[in-house]
Design a protein around this motif. Structure first.
Motif, PDB file in Angstrom:
ATOM      1  N   UNK A 136       8.482 -21.209 -35.325  1.00 30.57           N
ATOM      2  CA  UNK A 136       8.628 -21.630 -33.935  1.00 30.57           C
ATOM      3  C   UNK A 136       7.578 -22.663 -33.555  1.00 30.57           C
ATOM      4  N   UNK A 137       6.329 -22.417 -33.894  1.00 30.54           N
ATOM      5  CA  UNK A 137       5.257 -23.350 -33.524  1.00 30.54           C
ATOM      6  C   UNK A 137       5.478 -24.725 -34.162  1.00 30.54           C
ATOM      7  N   UNK A 138       5.907 -24.745 -35.408  1.00 33.90           N
ATOM      8  CA  UNK A 138       6.104 -26.025 -36.076  1.00 33.90           C
ATOM      9  C   UNK A 138       7.362 -26.729 -35.592  1.00 33.90           C
ATOM     10  N   UNK A 139       8.381 -25.988 -35.267  1.00 38.03           N
ATOM     11  CA  UNK A 139       9.562 -26.634 -34.671  1.00 38.03           C
ATOM     12  C   UNK A 139       9.226 -27.228 -33.310  1.00 38.03           C
ATOM     13  N   UNK A 140       8.446 -26.503 -32.533  1.00 35.09           N
ATOM     14  CA  UNK A 140       8.025 -27.030 -31.238  1.00 35.09           C
ATOM     15  C   UNK A 140       7.142 -28.263 -31.411  1.00 35.09           C
ATOM     16  N   UNK A 141       6.459 -28.350 -32.548  1.00 36.65           N
ATOM     17  CA  UNK A 141       5.619 -29.512 -32.857  1.00 36.65           C
ATOM     18  C   UNK A 141       6.431 -30.675 -33.418  1.00 36.65           C
ATOM     19  N   UNK A 142       7.726 -30.457 -33.641  1.00 40.00           N
ATOM     20  CA  UNK A 142       8.588 -31.546 -34.086  1.00 40.00           C
ATOM     21  C   UNK A 142       9.074 -31.476 -35.510  1.00 40.00           C
ATOM     22  N   UNK A 143       8.892 -30.349 -36.177  1.00 39.75           N
ATOM     23  CA  UNK A 143       9.294 -30.238 -37.577  1.00 39.75           C
ATOM     24  C   UNK A 143      10.811 -30.242 -37.731  1.00 39.75           C
ATOM     25  N   UNK A 196      14.275 -19.822 -38.956  1.00 40.29           N
ATOM     26  CA  UNK A 196      14.751 -21.118 -38.441  1.00 40.29           C
ATOM     27  C   UNK A 196      15.937 -20.911 -37.504  1.00 40.29           C
ATOM     28  N   UNK A 197      16.899 -20.103 -37.945  1.00 43.37           N
ATOM     29  CA  UNK A 197      18.084 -19.856 -37.129  1.00 43.37           C
ATOM     30  C   UNK A 197      17.721 -19.182 -35.813  1.00 43.37           C
ATOM     31  N   UNK A 198      16.738 -18.316 -35.851  1.00 41.96           N
ATOM     32  CA  UNK A 198      16.354 -17.562 -34.655  1.00 41.96           C
ATOM     33  C   UNK A 198      15.700 -18.453 -33.599  1.00 41.96           C
ATOM     34  N   UNK A 199      15.198 -19.601 -34.004  1.00 43.14           N
ATOM     35  CA  UNK A 199      14.541 -20.481 -33.046  1.00 43.14           C
ATOM     36  C   UNK A 199      15.463 -21.584 -32.522  1.00 43.14           C
ATOM     37  N   UNK A 200      16.727 -21.590 -32.955  1.00 41.73           N
ATOM     38  CA  UNK A 200      17.652 -22.637 -32.522  1.00 41.73           C
ATOM     39  C   UNK A 200      17.741 -22.745 -31.009  1.00 41.73           C
ATOM     40  N   UNK A 201      17.957 -21.635 -30.358  1.00 40.29           N
ATOM     41  CA  UNK A 201      18.167 -21.660 -28.912  1.00 40.29           C
ATOM     42  C   UNK A 201      16.911 -22.090 -28.167  1.00 40.29           C
ATOM     43  N   UNK A 202      15.748 -21.599 -28.596  1.00 40.33           N
ATOM     44  CA  UNK A 202      14.527 -21.886 -27.865  1.00 40.33           C
ATOM     45  C   UNK A 202      14.042 -23.308 -28.081  1.00 40.33           C
ATOM     46  N   UNK A 203      14.325 -23.865 -29.265  1.00 40.16           N
ATOM     47  CA  UNK A 203      13.869 -25.228 -29.538  1.00 40.16           C
ATOM     48  C   UNK A 203      14.930 -26.251 -29.165  1.00 40.16           C
ATOM     49  N   UNK A 204      16.200 -25.837 -29.271  1.00 42.52           N
ATOM     50  CA  UNK A 204      17.267 -26.729 -28.856  1.00 42.52           C
ATOM     51  C   UNK A 204      17.558 -27.844 -29.811  1.00 42.52           C
ATOM     52  N   UNK A 205      17.423 -27.587 -31.159  1.00 45.29           N
ATOM     53  CA  UNK A 205      17.722 -28.604 -32.166  1.00 45.29           C
ATOM     54  C   UNK A 205      18.884 -28.148 -33.006  1.00 45.29           C
TER      55      UNK A 205
END
Length: 226
Positions: free
Chosen positions: A184-191, A217-226
């Motif tokens: 989650x932290x790295x996806x929010x950072x743009x990964x 990765x799949x679990x963070x789809x909704x929160x990151x929106x990618x």
């Protein structure tokens, strides 16, 4: 395999290490990791000779073909030879000290994947001066201290990674001590993806470790929106 025009193929990314794979071997780890959800496999073995690496890549292609993108670290010659005999190998990943990416692009053509390690503004400046399409994605790290690459630069952490990712339009894959809990932290950072060496290669169950990354990765789809 996901289209190269979509950075989704980068999301769960295994970099192999023959020492960490241990007695079970690199191919067994690849097979397990792909079944667990790895979307890209990079064959990295600095000590292997050309023939040995060629045979490994060809055998790995039998495991990844149709399931995951297969890349060769550094060895453009091995990639080209494997491609020439019909192996389902998709491209190369290059470091800053390897062959110039513009020259490699001319050698392997427009359809192959080229990844490049980059972690400074100077690296980005050089990439951005290249014709569009020369580089497909960047490997950015190390995120934290790691023993799998002794010469890695000072760790970037989440914030350092975010600065690099924000300074380029190219997809950025986080590497270097990355764990599934960092997703989650790295996806929010743009990964655009998370690359793992030890977290999968050294795991008691590489399939489960790969699944942990894929599920995170799949679990963070909704929160990151990618």
């Amino acid at each position: 395999m996901t289209s190269f025009s979509d950075s989704g193929y980068l999301r769960t990314y295994l970099v192999t290490d023959p020492v960490l794979c241990g007695a079970r071997g690199v191919l067994a780890v690849i097979e397990s990791a792909v079944s667990g959800g790895v979307t890209t496999v990079q064959i990295r073995d600095k000590a292997a000779g050309g023939r040995e690496l060629f045979e490994l890549v060809c055998r790995a292609a039998e495991l990844t073909g149709g399931e995951a993108t297969l890349l060769v670290n550094d060895r453009v010659d091995v990639y080209s030879a494997a491609k020439a005999v019909g192996a389902a190998v998709d491209g190369v990943h290059l470091g800053q000290e390897d062959l110039p990416v513009a020259a490699v692009r001319k050698v392997i053509g427009p359809d192959a994947v080229i990844g490049l390690s980059a972690d400074t503004q100077a690296h980005l400046d050089e990439v951005h001066e290249l014709p569009p399409g020369t580089v497909d994605y960047l490997g950015v790290g190390a995120i934290r201290e790691t023993s799998t690459k002794a010469d890695h630069p000072a760790p970037l952490g989440y914030s350092g990674f975010a600065q690099v990712a924000a300074a380029t339009t190219l997809p950025c894959v986080a590497i270097g001590g990355v764990q599934a809990r960092d997703t989650l932290a790295l996806r929010e950072a743009g990964a655009a993806g998370l690359a793992s060496v030890s977290a999968i290669c050294a795991a008691d169950d590489p399939r489960r470790a790969a699944r942990d990354f894929a599920q995170a990765w799949d679990a963070t789809e909704a929160s990151v929106g990618k």
